[in-house]
Design a protein around this motif. Structure first.
Motif, mmCIF file in Angstrom:
data_model
loop_
_atom_site.group_PDB
_atom_site.id
_atom_site.type_symbol
_atom_site.label_atom_id
_atom_site.label_comp_id
_atom_site.label_asym_id
_atom_site.label_seq_id
_atom_site.Cartn_x
_atom_site.Cartn_y
_atom_site.Cartn_z
ATOM 1 N N ASN A 1 -5.785 14.572 8.557
ATOM 2 C CA ASN A 1 -4.405 14.871 8.517
ATOM 3 C C ASN A 1 -3.402 14.038 8.515
ATOM 4 O OD1 ASN A 1 -2.346 17.140 8.495
ATOM 5 N ND2 ASN A 1 -2.075 17.470 10.575
ATOM 6 N N GLU A 2 -3.224 12.943 9.081
ATOM 7 C CA GLU A 2 -3.147 12.087 9.605
ATOM 8 C C GLU A 2 -2.406 11.083 8.342
ATOM 9 O OE1 GLU A 2 -4.341 7.527 10.962
ATOM 10 O OE2 GLU A 2 -3.571 9.550 12.938
ATOM 11 N N ILE A 3 -3.668 10.584 7.623
ATOM 12 C CA ILE A 3 -3.816 10.150 5.979
ATOM 13 C C ILE A 3 -2.984 10.843 4.739
ATOM 14 C CG2 ILE A 3 -5.532 9.672 4.014
ATOM 15 C CD1 ILE A 3 -7.908 9.250 5.754
ATOM 16 N N PHE A 4 -2.964 11.758 5.106
ATOM 17 C CA PHE A 4 -2.286 13.081 3.890
ATOM 18 C C PHE A 4 -0.596 12.641 4.954
ATOM 19 C CE2 PHE A 4 -5.337 16.788 2.949
ATOM 20 C CZ PHE A 4 -6.048 15.490 2.453
ATOM 21 N N ASP B 1 0.934 -1.197 -0.039
ATOM 22 C CA ASP B 1 -0.029 0.051 0.167
ATOM 23 C C ASP B 1 0.362 1.237 0.441
ATOM 24 O OD1 ASP B 1 0.550 0.825 2.667
ATOM 25 O OD2 ASP B 1 -0.525 -0.599 3.260
ATOM 26 N N SER B 2 0.190 2.680 -0.437
ATOM 27 C CA SER B 2 1.124 3.620 -0.467
ATOM 28 C C SER B 2 0.977 4.437 1.105
ATOM 29 C CB SER B 2 0.511 4.445 -1.480
ATOM 30 O OG SER B 2 -1.247 4.738 -0.581
ATOM 31 N N GLY B 3 0.913 3.435 2.081
ATOM 32 C CA GLY B 3 0.474 4.209 3.306
ATOM 33 C C GLY B 3 -0.725 4.657 3.333
ATOM 34 N N ILE B 4 -1.741 3.908 3.450
ATOM 35 C CA ILE B 4 -2.895 4.068 3.924
ATOM 36 C C ILE B 4 -3.719 3.219 2.733
ATOM 37 C CG2 ILE B 4 -2.917 6.058 3.764
ATOM 38 C CD1 ILE B 4 -4.763 7.040 1.514
ATOM 39 N N SER B 5 -5.356 2.496 3.655
ATOM 40 C CA SER B 5 -5.424 1.389 3.441
ATOM 41 C C SER B 5 -6.940 2.543 2.983
ATOM 42 C CB SER B 5 -5.749 0.246 4.058
ATOM 43 O OG SER B 5 -6.961 -0.943 4.335
#
Length: 785
Positions: free
Chosen positions: A185-188, A135-139
């Motif tokens: 913000n955490e997702i970004f 993944d790219s850091g998020i699901s």
């Protein structure tokens, strides 16, 4: 016609019916029902067509996308880290750098990813984020679920990826509040981190940061749950699954059912994701056994005293206790573990049978480098944090006289000098305006060796007065030997030449380091307790401070040692030596036996032992038993129930009272026990040969006849030519009470004191020549000094 027809054809076309009637047109009839339109009527006309809806959705999505892109572009990758996320325990070691004394601060020890077993990495990914490496850091499914849980007030952390969790727990600026704004913000940040950090870097940071319950970070957690010898690199698959299962709820008990269920989930996921490695784990895995949790105080017993001295020494050097508790330092001390136990055994066995009013401190220093190798400050730091050898300042009494001896020899005078044995010369010396006497007859003149062995007050006061610069020579010498300048100056101002026989306050560790000048050829090295401090990278940040300087000449040290050897051979501590091993030292006893000392040394160790006694009294004079060796400020056994008294207004106050023994008693016994234990297995080292420096300076005439030198030209043999009773050179009195005898022609001694109220002797075995210092200052533990 054709033209007319053409014109008619081009004009308005008329109704054929009207043309046939050839009359005026009929009036219009009544209006008919409205015609039906294609879209219907009523409420339907307010519903936009599908084209409008599609267009609106496109506009809204474009706007949202634009807003998201702007917000994403404006989101910066955090650079600051949370203090708690990087805080690591510091470890304090014994002098060998291997055996631990204590760990301070947050239980975390950061390690590299390659120092973590592959099984713990796999277990964490299996339960926390199976798509971590893809993944790219998020699901996206997890993100939708997490946003929903946040919006509905449920658990915020649900469905976060490892990258998101790492960002939240590691970087500064990401709050822990439950809000959609924070989550977005955490997702970004997670997406950007995935672009700027490698997956291995993210996983390493995460496993060093995450809370496992008993500890933070996988390395400390491995030790906390499976034993101090287990590291993150040695974790088994079952142990790894256990730790990974704890991440969701760190506060779970070690084996509660919910944790067991999640442990099974971890095992199942590992088997499914990596069947080639963990396919059999589902059938073979057993819930691992953990160590019993001990929430004990790490400073209990002797450890707290050592830790406190380490912190005290490092703070002025710029390393505060807060930094130590979070910096992950490796601190190697000067303390020898075996010698620390030897010090404890020597003191506690000597004190067996004494009540809690008695206090003792022992300090041992390596004279060659100033390292404090051992000390005994108390049995349990938690209940009694007062460190006796470092904090209890007591009058040195006759244990201070060797510094007068050193100043005498350094001035160019020799051991063969004759000094007053019955009264001071001159009779009136500042501090002793009415004179001073000894408690037994040693004759009008004694040589310096006998004066030292028998601790003759009149001799040392007169020697100090006879120095070229008088008491200033002594003051300068003891300050060079490490004693507190302000304390020395104040004592001289208060007591003048009483300073020469030990009126100044000193600690056992100061005395042990001070006597090192005699054991180390005249050189003093500042005593210290830290050898080195390394930061988490292994770099030495604080090195050992071995500040050395020469205080007296080597010949002075050698000859002073000859005189102090006589103390153990035939003087106040006769028979308390170390057998065939050369040793030297000096006893000391305060007025009324309120304090007692023995300080002695070999070439390997210089050790000081001091005793004193405090009685706990109420304002009405009632004597109360101490609590944990301290005078209680409260009544009863439970301070929580006290309503009347406070630490500022205590129930009891300490008062120094007589030990009822002298320096030749328990202090010398404890010193001897320790030194015998400390030297076990060590080679016997000899002191330097007597230097015979200086020339005789007879303050009083030598006795007649002059003693005949022995064959080896050593007038200071075991046979004492000046003993009043050749068969009993210690005058038959090693412990009080000792009666007064004729003082050799001086004024009669009828009460053991001079006219100015100071005792005339009684040091170190009562009748052996005095050595009693002036009256002690108010009791016991002098705060702030």
């Amino acid at each position: 016609m054709s033209n007319q027809d053409t014109m008619v054809a081009e004009g308005p076309r008329r109704s054929r019916r009207r043309a046939a009637q050839s009359g005026p047109p009929e009036p219009p009839g009544p209006p008919g029902p409205p015609k039906k339109t294609r879209g219907g009527g009523g409420w339907r006309r307010f519903v936009p067509s599908w084209k409008v809806i599609v267009a609106g959705v496109v506009v809204i999505m474009a706007g949202l996308f634009g807003m998201i892109m702007v917000a994403y572009a404006n989101t910066e990758v955090p650079t600051g880290t949370q203090d708690a996320a990087t805080a690591q325990q510091s470890t304090i070691y014994y002098s060998d750098g291997k055996r631990e004394i204590a760990r301070l601060g947050m239980k975390r020890e950061s390690v590299k990813l390659h120092q973590m077993s592959q099984t713990v990495r796999d277990a964490t990914i299996a339960i926390e984020n199976q798509t971590f490496y893809e993944d790219s850091g998020i699901s996206i499914p997890g993100m939708v679920r997490s946003l929903w849980m946040t919006a509905t007030g449920q658990q915020l952390q649900g469905a976060s990826t490892i990258t998101q969790q790492m960002a939240r727990n590691y970087f500064d600026g990401l709050s822990q509040e439950v809000s959609i704004k924070r989550k977005v913000n955490e997702i970004f940040v997670a997406v950007k981190l995935d672009d700027t950090m490698s997956k291995d870097e993210i996983l390493q940071t995460y496993l060093n940061t995450v809370n496992f319950g008993r500890a933070y970070g996988v390395q400390a957690a491995a030790r906390a749950y499976f034993g101090k010898h287990v590291t993150a690199a040695k974790l088994t698959p079952e142990q790894s699954a256990y730790l990974a299962a704890r991440i969701q709820q760190p506060n779970w008990q070690a084996d509660e059912p919910a944790l067991r269920a999640r442990f099974k989930n971890v095992i199942d996921n590992m088997a499914e994701l990596w069947p080639d490695k963990y396919g059999q784990l589902k059938q073979t895995a057993q819930f691992p056994k953990t160590t019993k949790y001990k929430d004990s105080n790490v400073l209990g017993g002797l450890k707290g005293y050592m830790v406190e001295e380490v912190l005290r020494e490092l703070e002025p050097r710029g390393l505060t206790s807060d930094e130590i508790e979070s910096g992950g330092y490796k601190i190697v001390t000067t303390f020898d573990k075996d010698l620390m136990q030897a010090a404890k055994e020597a003191v506690t066995t000597t004190m067996r049978g004494m009540n809690k009013e008695f206090h003792a401190g022992l300090a041992a220093v390596d004279p060659r480098n100033g390292r404090v190798v051992a000390f005994y400050g108390g049995s349990d730091y938690v209940t009694d944090p007062w460190n006796e050898p470092f904090e209890s300042k007591k009058q040195a009494a006759s244990a201070f006289k060797p510094y007068v001896l050193a100043a005498w020899l350094q001035a160019g005078y020799s051991l063969k000098s004759y000094v007053p044995g019955s009264e001071t010369v001159p009779e009136k010396i500042p501090g002793f305006e009415r004179g001073i006497r000894n408690s037994h007859n040693v004759g009008r003149a004694v040589d310096v060796v006998k004066a030292t062995a028998d601790s003759v007050n009149t001799a040392f006061v007169s020697m100090a007065y006879a120095l070229p610069n008088k008491i200033d020579d002594l003051k300068n010498l003891v300050e060079a030997a490490g004693f507190n300048q302000k304390d020395m100056e104040k004592d001289i101002a208060d007591h003048q030449y009483q300073f020469a026989i030990g009126s100044a306050p000193v600690t056992p560790v100061e005395q042990a380091a001070g006597y090192a000048i005699f054991a180390n050829g005249g050189k003093y090295t500042r005593y210290h307790v830290v050898k080195e401090v390394r930061d988490p990278t292994g770099r030495v940040g604080w090195r050992e401070q071995m500040v050395s300087k020469r205080v007296v000449d080597p010949g002075v040290a050698a000859d002073a040692t000859v005189a102090m050897q006589a103390v153990l051979q035939r003087g106040t501590a006769r028979g308390q030596g170390l057998g065939s091993r050369p040793a030297a030292g000096k006893t000391g006893t305060n007025n009324d036996e309120n304090g007692a000392w023995f300080v002695g040394y070999t070439p390997q160790y210089s050790t000081a032992v001091g005793f004193y006694r405090e009685e706990c009294r109420t304002k009405t004079g009632k004597v109360v038993e101490p609590q944990h060796n301290n005078c209680p400020w409260y009544r009863g056994k439970d301070p929580a129930k006290e309503k009347k008294y406070t630490p500022a207004n205590p129930y009891t106050t300490p008062y120094e009272v007589s030990l009822e023994f002298e320096g030749a008693g328990p202090p010398t016994a404890a010193w001897r026990k320790f030194m015998l234990l400390a030297h076990e297995g060590k080679p016997i080292e000899q002191f330097p040969q007597k230097a015979e420096i200086g020339t005789p300076e007879n303050i009083v005439p030598s006795p007649t006849p002059t003693p005949t030198p022995s064959a080896d030209d050593d007038p200071f043999t075991d046979d004492d030519p000046f003993a009043d009773d050749p068969g009993n050179s210690d005058n038959g009195c090693l412990f009080p009470p000792c009666g007064n005898t004729d003082n050799g022609g001086g004024p009669p001694v009828d009460d053991g004191t001079t006219d100015d109220g100071f005792p005339q002797g009684g040091d170190d075995g009562g009748g052996l020549g005095g050595g009693v210092a002036p009256a002690p200052r108010p009791s016991g533990r002098i705060e702030g000094q």
